[in-house]
Design an enzyme around this catalytic site. Structure first.
Site, PDB file in Angstrom:
ATOM      1  N   ARG A  82     -13.929 -37.526  11.907  1.00  0.00           N
ATOM      2  CA  ARG A  82     -13.320 -37.324  10.529  1.00  0.00           C
ATOM      3  C   ARG A  82     -11.990 -37.098  10.528  1.00  0.00           C
ATOM      4  O   ARG A  82     -11.369 -36.113  11.024  1.00  0.00           O
ATOM      5  CB  ARG A  82     -14.305 -36.042   9.992  1.00  0.00           C
ATOM      6  CG  ARG A  82     -14.064 -35.727   8.444  1.00  0.00           C
ATOM      7  CD  ARG A  82     -14.855 -34.707   7.738  1.00  0.00           C
ATOM      8  NE  ARG A  82     -14.337 -34.318   6.636  1.00  0.00           N
ATOM      9  CZ  ARG A  82     -13.413 -33.488   6.198  1.00  0.00           C
ATOM     10  NH1 ARG A  82     -12.433 -32.897   7.237  1.00  0.00           N
ATOM     11  NH2 ARG A  82     -13.105 -33.293   4.823  1.00  0.00           N
ATOM     12  N   LYS A 108      -5.427 -30.437  12.719  1.00  0.00           N
ATOM     13  CA  LYS A 108      -5.565 -29.157  12.492  1.00  0.00           C
ATOM     14  C   LYS A 108      -4.537 -28.108  13.460  1.00  0.00           C
ATOM     15  O   LYS A 108      -4.040 -28.705  14.102  1.00  0.00           O
ATOM     16  CB  LYS A 108      -7.170 -28.837  13.040  1.00  0.00           C
ATOM     17  CG  LYS A 108      -8.190 -29.180  11.922  1.00  0.00           C
ATOM     18  CD  LYS A 108      -9.544 -28.610  11.901  1.00  0.00           C
ATOM     19  CE  LYS A 108     -10.353 -28.984  10.880  1.00  0.00           C
ATOM     20  NZ  LYS A 108     -11.848 -28.761  11.124  1.00  0.00           N
TER      21      LYS A 108
END
Length: 274
Positions: A255, A221
């Site tokens: 995840r 991210k």
């Protein structure tokens, strides 16, 4: 600390790894990557062989300012992939990344085991009753607004306190519907600035007071590549580092896009804590 996935009890006292399969054309890292069924199957086979415990399938990009996709289009994208994965990988529990009750229902009816909802039931008022009817594990994430508006909604007086209140309220509503298996996701990158994401990681252990399994999704991210002044393709090392920190602070599911590295984090973390 177990969840029931289609009759299979999965013990989350040992952390697990959830591999990401984005079938959107526009996801921030792997959007549009898979051109045909063979490429999809190759990707999932690789994740399974590397030790993924779950595969999370998403057909609607939730990146900041993502364009709107209709429910019909989301279903048209995801059902053929669901059927393909059920045929070739019947043993791997499939999670569906959706905030829509209609999509959740049809995917569970087609063999999915978990629903992963970025809105914790807020964006579709039918979601919680649908999950209760289906009796599947439900991941509820913290977010404000929608993917299109969330980055304009980063104002907090006390972010962690407000997030804990949010989860307490959403958990109470879910329990009132009769939902048994709940997992919380603090939503790194959703309605949070770069600095707020690191405050959240610094105080992540506080979410253990909710007494529910904690899922962390920070894979590649912008909180990593912006901080390091690199791009998402170069953010694996940073992802691995922060996944390790998350494990020490109580994360039970990672995840990730890169399963092998996350599984190695879990194995070494378990070795340290034998």
């Amino acid at each position: 600390m177990t969840i029931n996935c289609k009759g299979q009890l999965i013990d989350l006292s040992t952390p697990k790894v959830m591999g990401i399969l984005n079938i959107t054309p526009n996801s921030f890292f792997d959007g549009g990557k898979y051109k045909n069924d063979d490429e999809l199957l190759e990707r999932v086979d690789k994740m399974c062989n590397e030790g993924a415990d779950f595969i999370d399938v998403g057909a609607y990009s939730s990146k900041p300012n993502a364009e709107f996709v209709s429910e019909e289009e989301e279903i048209e994208r995801i059902i053929p992939v669901m059927n393909l994965l059920q045929k070739h990988f019947p043993g791997i529990p499939l999670s569906i990344d959706t905030f829509r009750a209609g999509v959740a229902k049809i995917c569970i009816e087609n063999g999915a085991a978990i629903i992963n909802d970025i809105s914790a039931g807020i964006l579709d008022d039918k979601m919680l009753e649908t999950i209760a009817e289906l009796q599947v594990p439900y991941i509820m994430m913290h977010m404000k607004g929608t993917p299109q508006t969330m980055q304009t909604l980063t104002q907090y007086e006390d972010m962690i306190k407000e997030m804990l209140f949010y989860f307490s309220e959403r958990i109470a509503v879910a329990r009132s519907h009769g939902i048994n298996d709940l997992i919380v996701d603090p939503g790194f990158g959703f309605a949070k600035t770069l600095e707020q994401n690191y405050e959240l990681m610094q105080k992540l252990e506080l979410f253990q007071m909710l007494e529910l399994p904690l899922l962390v999704g920070i894979s590649r991210k912008s909180m990593i590549h912006k901080a390091l002044e690199i791009n998402a393709e170069m953010a694996l090392n940073g992802t691995t580092f922060l996944n390790t920190i998350a494990l020490t602070k109580g994360a039970k599911i990672l995840r990730v896009h890169d399963v092998k590295e996350a599984v190695e984090c879990v194995r070494l973390y378990n070795k340290l804590n034998q």
